[in-house]
Design a protein around this motif. Sequence first.
Motif, PDB file in Angstrom:
ATOM      1  N   SER A   1      40.878  46.798  34.142  1.00  0.00           N
ATOM      2  CA  SER A   1      39.500  47.042  34.576  1.00  0.00           C
ATOM      3  C   SER A   1      38.446  46.517  33.602  1.00  0.00           C
ATOM      4  CB  SER A   1      39.283  48.536  34.823  1.00  0.00           C
ATOM      5  OG  SER A   1      39.515  49.278  33.635  1.00  0.00           O
TER       6      SER A   1
ATOM      7  N   LEU B   1      35.962  44.144  39.944  1.00  0.00           N
ATOM      8  CA  LEU B   1      35.829  45.547  39.563  1.00  0.00           C
ATOM      9  C   LEU B   1      35.284  46.359  40.731  1.00  0.00           C
ATOM     10  CD1 LEU B   1      36.206  47.490  37.210  1.00  0.00           C
ATOM     11  CD2 LEU B   1      33.859  46.996  36.506  1.00  0.00           C
TER      12      LEU B   1
ATOM     13  N   ALA C   1      38.168  47.050  42.889  1.00  0.00           N
ATOM     14  CA  ALA C   1      39.029  48.067  42.288  1.00  0.00           C
ATOM     15  C   ALA C   1      38.479  49.462  42.528  1.00  0.00           C
ATOM     16  CB  ALA C   1      39.166  47.804  40.788  1.00  0.00           C
TER      17      ALA C   1
END
Length: 283
Positions: A27, A35, A38
């Motif tokens: 990350s 990101l 994610a």
Amino acid sequence: MTQNLDAISPDIPSDYESLKARISTLSDSMPKRLLQCARYALANPDRIALGTTAEIASAAGVQPSTLVRFAQTLGFDGFSQMQQIFQGQLVGRNSEYTERLTKIRESGTNTPGGILGNFVERSKQSLDDLLRQVDTVALERSIEALSAAENIHLLGLRRAYPVVSYLHYTLGKMGVRTNLLEYTGGILEERVQFINENDALFVATFSPYSPEVVEFASKAFGRGVSVISLTDSVLSPIARVSSTVLEVNEAEHGAFRSLSTTMCLATSIAVAVGDARKWTSLS
């Protein structure tokens, strides 16, 4: 620690837990759009499991090609291969709850009265444990920090959401200024900028712990905000980014846990903060 994306092991995550671990490892090095993928994936695993690439990309606010690149960054050939992990997690979770119900049936207490009686007994056990084991120093520190704060920001997702929602309601009834943070529109991270050093952040998270809550608390803690966390273990990832940690555990019945003890502690905190605020305003 920030890691080079190219230096990560090419091993493909084989289950949801290893997938989450891979995301956590990568990350810090992910570009902004990856990101974003994610965060959306961890916050909406069911949608990732069941949606089409186009639907998921639209909801996450990225291009479909970005989703594919996100999957490839994690070691998969493409999005479909990664999606299978989320689908397996969804099926596994449903099976897990079926197994829990089976345990209750096998115990011979699957009548409505039997289920209620067992939850009451487990709750009594948890409440007794709380009274014996509560860290009174940490509790007093928490009350002091929350009482002194200009604003109290509250954050909890999934199982922890009822806890912070109740605190928001109860403290508000006593005239305490609170802000209930919700993960809507994928903009939770941006709200940390509105919390200053004179405020306090109260977070609740329980195993398997919400990565969004941990990340938000980490950013607030880094800004010098007093972070009070309610969790089920001092080894919880939230503990590392908290000023004060309050630990509470619920005994289970058939692998199910109620929130009776947690809500008891939350109610005590709300009443103590309201009482402290009242006497502070009179002095």
